[in-house]
Design a protein around this motif. Structure first.
Motif, PDB file in Angstrom:
ATOM      1  N   SER A 171       0.822  -1.203   0.000  1.00  0.00           N
ATOM      2  CA  SER A 171       0.000   0.000   0.000  1.00  0.00           C
ATOM      3  C   SER A 171       0.859   1.257   0.000  1.00  0.00           C
ATOM      4  O   SER A 171       0.445   2.281  -0.532  1.00  0.00           O
ATOM      5  CB  SER A 171      -0.980  -0.009   1.177  1.00  0.00           C
ATOM      6  OG  SER A 171      -0.297  -0.276   2.362  1.00  0.00           O
ATOM      7  N   LEU A 172       2.071   1.166   0.582  1.00  0.00           N
ATOM      8  CA  LEU A 172       2.949   2.341   0.544  1.00  0.00           C
ATOM      9  C   LEU A 172       3.485   2.569  -0.866  1.00  0.00           C
ATOM     10  O   LEU A 172       3.607   3.701  -1.311  1.00  0.00           O
ATOM     11  CB  LEU A 172       4.108   2.180   1.533  1.00  0.00           C
ATOM     12  CG  LEU A 172       3.725   2.295   3.002  1.00  0.00           C
ATOM     13  CD1 LEU A 172       4.932   2.078   3.889  1.00  0.00           C
ATOM     14  CD2 LEU A 172       3.096   3.643   3.307  1.00  0.00           C
ATOM     15  N   SER A 173       3.769   1.474  -1.578  1.00  0.00           N
ATOM     16  CA  SER A 173       4.331   1.650  -2.920  1.00  0.00           C
ATOM     17  C   SER A 173       3.251   2.021  -3.935  1.00  0.00           C
ATOM     18  O   SER A 173       3.550   2.447  -5.037  1.00  0.00           O
ATOM     19  CB  SER A 173       5.089   0.395  -3.355  1.00  0.00           C
ATOM     20  OG  SER A 173       4.237  -0.709  -3.271  1.00  0.00           O
TER      21      SER A 173
ATOM     22  N   LEU B 230       4.991   8.741  -4.369  1.00  0.00           N
ATOM     23  CA  LEU B 230       5.335  10.146  -4.125  1.00  0.00           C
ATOM     24  C   LEU B 230       4.886  10.575  -2.741  1.00  0.00           C
ATOM     25  O   LEU B 230       5.608  11.189  -1.983  1.00  0.00           O
ATOM     26  CB  LEU B 230       4.681  11.031  -5.199  1.00  0.00           C
ATOM     27  CG  LEU B 230       4.996  12.523  -5.053  1.00  0.00           C
ATOM     28  CD1 LEU B 230       6.469  12.790  -5.241  1.00  0.00           C
ATOM     29  CD2 LEU B 230       4.177  13.355  -6.025  1.00  0.00           C
ATOM     30  N   ARG B 231       3.644  10.171  -2.418  1.00  0.00           N
ATOM     31  CA  ARG B 231       3.061  10.506  -1.126  1.00  0.00           C
ATOM     32  C   ARG B 231       3.906   9.933   0.006  1.00  0.00           C
ATOM     33  O   ARG B 231       4.233  10.613   0.963  1.00  0.00           O
ATOM     34  CB  ARG B 231       1.666   9.903  -1.093  1.00  0.00           C
ATOM     35  CG  ARG B 231       0.828  10.373   0.026  1.00  0.00           C
ATOM     36  CD  ARG B 231      -0.413   9.560   0.056  1.00  0.00           C
ATOM     37  NE  ARG B 231      -1.399   9.990  -0.903  1.00  0.00           N
ATOM     38  CZ  ARG B 231      -2.630   9.483  -0.933  1.00  0.00           C
ATOM     39  NH1 ARG B 231      -2.977   8.523  -0.108  1.00  0.00           N
ATOM     40  NH2 ARG B 231      -3.491   9.914  -1.808  1.00  0.00           N
ATOM     41  N   THR B 232       4.275   8.660  -0.141  1.00  0.00           N
ATOM     42  CA  THR B 232       5.105   8.006   0.869  1.00  0.00           C
ATOM     43  C   THR B 232       6.454   8.712   0.977  1.00  0.00           C
ATOM     44  O   THR B 232       6.929   8.988   2.074  1.00  0.00           O
ATOM     45  CB  THR B 232       5.316   6.528   0.506  1.00  0.00           C
ATOM     46  OG1 THR B 232       4.034   5.927   0.339  1.00  0.00           O
ATOM     47  CG2 THR B 232       6.072   5.790   1.589  1.00  0.00           C
TER      48      THR B 232
ATOM     49  N   THR C  44       1.369   0.061  11.364  1.00  0.00           N
ATOM     50  CA  THR C  44       2.590  -0.449  10.747  1.00  0.00           C
ATOM     51  C   THR C  44       3.052   0.499   9.647  1.00  0.00           C
ATOM     52  O   THR C  44       4.236   0.802   9.525  1.00  0.00           O
ATOM     53  CB  THR C  44       2.357  -1.850  10.145  1.00  0.00           C
ATOM     54  OG1 THR C  44       1.660  -2.630  11.085  1.00  0.00           O
ATOM     55  CG2 THR C  44       3.674  -2.529   9.802  1.00  0.00           C
ATOM     56  N   GLU C  45       2.086   0.970   8.859  1.00  0.00           N
ATOM     57  CA  GLU C  45       2.438   1.896   7.775  1.00  0.00           C
ATOM     58  C   GLU C  45       3.082   3.157   8.332  1.00  0.00           C
ATOM     59  O   GLU C  45       4.124   3.617   7.855  1.00  0.00           O
ATOM     60  CB  GLU C  45       1.196   2.283   6.975  1.00  0.00           C
ATOM     61  CG  GLU C  45       0.848   1.244   5.937  1.00  0.00           C
ATOM     62  CD  GLU C  45      -0.351   1.647   5.117  1.00  0.00           C
ATOM     63  OE1 GLU C  45      -0.552   2.860   4.898  1.00  0.00           O
ATOM     64  OE2 GLU C  45      -1.074   0.734   4.679  1.00  0.00           O
TER      65      GLU C  45
ATOM     66  N   ARG D 217      -4.690  -3.930  -4.727  1.00  0.00           N
ATOM     67  CA  ARG D 217      -3.221  -3.948  -4.779  1.00  0.00           C
ATOM     68  C   ARG D 217      -2.629  -5.316  -4.494  1.00  0.00           C
ATOM     69  O   ARG D 217      -1.415  -5.456  -4.385  1.00  0.00           O
ATOM     70  CB  ARG D 217      -2.661  -2.925  -3.801  1.00  0.00           C
ATOM     71  CG  ARG D 217      -2.860  -1.497  -4.276  1.00  0.00           C
ATOM     72  CD  ARG D 217      -2.132  -0.539  -3.372  1.00  0.00           C
ATOM     73  NE  ARG D 217      -2.757  -0.476  -2.070  1.00  0.00           N
ATOM     74  CZ  ARG D 217      -3.735   0.373  -1.762  1.00  0.00           C
ATOM     75  NH1 ARG D 217      -4.184   1.216  -2.657  1.00  0.00           N
ATOM     76  NH2 ARG D 217      -4.245   0.380  -0.562  1.00  0.00           N
ATOM     77  N   GLU D 218      -3.509  -6.320  -4.388  1.00  0.00           N
ATOM     78  CA  GLU D 218      -3.009  -7.678  -4.140  1.00  0.00           C
ATOM     79  C   GLU D 218      -3.348  -8.546  -5.346  1.00  0.00           C
ATOM     80  O   GLU D 218      -4.377  -8.342  -5.990  1.00  0.00           O
ATOM     81  CB  GLU D 218      -3.672  -8.274  -2.889  1.00  0.00           C
ATOM     82  CG  GLU D 218      -3.637  -7.364  -1.665  1.00  0.00           C
ATOM     83  CD  GLU D 218      -2.296  -7.392  -0.933  1.00  0.00           C
ATOM     84  OE1 GLU D 218      -1.330  -7.990  -1.462  1.00  0.00           O
ATOM     85  OE2 GLU D 218      -2.220  -6.802   0.151  1.00  0.00           O
TER      86      GLU D 218
END
Lengths: 398, 242
Positions: free
Chosen positions: A8-10, A14-16, A325-326, B114-115
């Motif tokens: 989800s981060l990738s 840019l945002r990450t 975690t994110e 995304r999975e």
């Protein structure tokens, strides 16, 4: 779990990256600021210490000026004779009376405004400041009011950029009067030291200054070398006793050990380090708010995903952990990168200013611990919001 | 004990009552106005049944779906799944029940974007705490069974509508649920693909699974062996088909 986080981060690189950058800048500035503070302190301290902790300075106090009378130093009793008096103190090894005045030194077409220091032959050993080339003046020079002088390294360099100054004759000019002096030596380079710029001075016999230049036997201060380092307090007491017989008001003079100056420097340095570190910590806090902001947006965007996960059996804590975690991942990544960056910046500043690169281990723990905490604190609220979402509502979200 | 029971072994559980609803009401409060979405609904679902819940929009069929799916609790009445009283269950207990006993299939497919297909199918087993090797093996097996053995690593955006719904069905079967709950599963598919998906449900029912379809489409409902007709939050007719 980690894979979900990375996925989800990738998805929003840019945002990450911007969130990471926020923390990175914060951590980097904390590290760099603390390191700069420590390096500068170390630098100042080592220079002050290079004078020796067993150096004691006796100086007259300032008299407050009133009603048009300018403030003056109380120097009437500070004479060359008092130096002999002070050297009778058993705990004192050497006493150097210092007459400090300004003048212009000229060689051919070059001239330089400089400080003239009238001292005695013991001076180099008392302030830990040896001659680099040539010699310092002798007792004989002192007794004969010899017109010889020794240049500070900076003065030598500026006045004689491509000549050997030794043996050259220069003109000293003070208050319209000119004197011819012979250069007999050049001092080593000592560097900037608090208010005293040793390298920009010229050293000459104190007797010569008193008789020929100022025409006045009063001195500005005395540098005293204590017989041994553990006798500093004793020496101060003895000197104060001698002074008290000559000067009735103890407010009129000050006796300060180099040790006290070192302590003052240390205390100022701690204040400076905390101030700089504090400002940097604010940057880190702003980075944390950035993470929270992005995470809140992300929670709204992923409302449906949260609904799906809940329908598939994700519990409150599963969703909480996912978002936490994110946040912690982003802040820790920023923390580690910021640490490297901070060390780099600190190394760069240290190399430019020729300070030693000091990165205290507490700074590293502080920065990493702080970034982790920022991730947790600013992640909890958005994560809890995600976890609390009603599955039916969340599934309906378009 | 493994959280993953073996596939297609429902012996001993194929008979008896699975769901029991008695005088169930659901009232939503929207800005001081109470909306009575369900008004005293009672029925039971037997194990191995193929049930369709039919009705126009606003009939309460979606609310029934949410209650059967343990996504929500009734306002009043009695509701029991497999001996568990759902009115008293906490949010986390409901999540556990959804995970272990309910397999959802949605009109919008609702895959995690995304999975990949394999990861999507694995997800319920991740929440159940199954070991990785075990859940990957099982997810692959299920994807092969719905005819997607060569699409394991495709992302939802790379799959057709029919393929997405097959992934969703495989995912619904992952934790071997007591009930397959499908909400308009063919609503976003063309007729031919829709029929293929319905045939798959038919096949799963033939294997002994309990299937509940929620639909407004008579043609879809006709696959079921029992149709509950709903209107205005009540059951209008309970029809057995052969």
């Amino acid at each position: 779990m980690l894979r979900t986080t990375i996925n989800s981060l990738s998805a929003h690189k840019l945002r990450t990256a911007l969130s990471v950058l926020g923390i990175l800048i914060g951590v980097a500035s904390v590290i760099a600021m603390i390191s700069v503070g420590q390096g500068a302190t170390y630098d100042i301290r080592s220079r002050v210490e290079s004078l020796g902790a067993d150096l004691v300075t006796v100086s007259p106090a300032f008299r407050v000026g009133r009603a048009g009378v300018a403030s003056t130093q109380i120097t009437e009793t500070f004479t060359l004779e008092l130096a002999d008096e002070l050297s009778k103190a058993p705990a004192v090894r050497d006493v150097v009376p210092v007459i400090q005045t300004n003048g212009t030194i000229k060689y051919r077409d070059r001239n330089l405004q400089t400080t003239l220091m009238g001292v005695t032959p013991a001076y180099p050993s008392v302030v830990n400041y040896p001659v680099a080339r040539g010699r310092f003046f002798s007792t004989q020079d002192l007794e004969s009011y010899a017109k010889v002088l020794v240049l500070g390294s900076e003065v030598a360099q500026q006045l004689f950029p491509d000549e050997d100054p030794l043996g050259k004759e220069v003109v000293l000019e003070r208050a319209g009067t000119r004197f011819l002096f012979t250069i007999i030596g050049v001092m080593t380079s000592k560097g900037q030291l608090g208010f005293g710029q040793y390298d920009n001075r010229v050293y000459l016999p104190v007797t010569t200054v008193a008789r020929r230049i100022t025409g006045d036997r009063t001195v500005n201060f005395y540098n005293l070398r204590v017989a041994s380092a553990d006798q500093v307090d004793e020496a101060i007491a003895q000197v104060e006793f001698i002074l008290s017989r000559r000067i009735s008001n103890p407010e009129d003079y000050r006796v300060r050990a180099q040790q006290d100056i070192i302590e003052t420097v240390n205390q100022n340095a701690i204040t400076m380090t905390f101030l700089l570190g504090g400002i940097a910590a604010i940057a880190l806090l702003v980075g944390g708010i950035g993470i929270m902001n992005i995470l809140l947006v992300s929670v709204v965007e992923r409302t449906r995903e949260i609904g799906i996960r809940k329908a598939l059996g994700a519990k409150h804590r599963d969703i909480l952990w996912q978002f936490l975690t994110e946040s912690v991942f982003v802040s820790t990544l920023g923390g580690v990168m910021g640490l490297l960056m901070g060390v780099g910046v600190a190394a760069l500043i240290a190399s430019f200013s020729r300070w030693p690169l000091i990165i205290p281990s507490y700074a590293i723990f502080l920065a990493l611990g702080f970034s982790l905490t920022v991730g947790l604190i600013f992640g909890v609220y958005p994560a809890a919001r995600a976890a609390r979402l009603d599955p039916v509502e969340a599934l309906r979200y378009e | 004990m493994s959280p993953l029971r073996p596939l297609a072994s429902q012996d001993g559980e194929t008979m008896g009552e699975l769901f029991h609803l008695e005088d169930v009401t659901k009232v939503y409060k929207m800005d001081e106005v109470e909306v009575r979405a369900l008004d005293g609904v009672s029925f039971a679902i037997q194990r191995g049944e193929f049930l369709a819940i039919m009705g126009p929009s606003g009939s309460g069929k979606s609310t029934v779906m949410h209650l059967l799916g343990c996504l929500d609790r009734p306002t009043s009445g009695r509701m029991v799944l497999d001996g568990l009283d759902l009115l008293k269950a906490s949010d986390n207990q409901l999540a556990e029940i959804r995970n272990a006993k309910i397999g959802f299939v949605f009109q919008q497919f609702n895959l995690l974007p995304r999975e990949n297909a394999l990861r999507n199918v694995e997800t319920p087993a991740i929440y159940a705490g199954a070991r990785r090797a075990e859940r990957v093996r099982r997810a692959k097996e299920l994807l092969e069974r719905v005819g997607l053995g060569d699409r394991l690593f495709h992302f939802p955006s790379q799959l057709s509508g029919g393929e997405r719904q097959r992934v969703a069905i495989a995912r619904a079967l992952m934790n071997d649920p007591a009930i397959l709950l499908a909400d308009e599963p063919t609503g976003n598919l063309d007729t031919k693909t829709g029929e293929e998906i319905l045939a798959l449900f038919q096949h799963l029912h033939d294997e002994g699974r309990t299937v509940v379809l929620v639909t407004h489409d008579q043609r879809v409902a006709s696959y079921a062996s029992r149709i509950l007709h709903m209107q205005d939050g009540r059951i209008l007719r309970d029809e057995r088909v052969n």
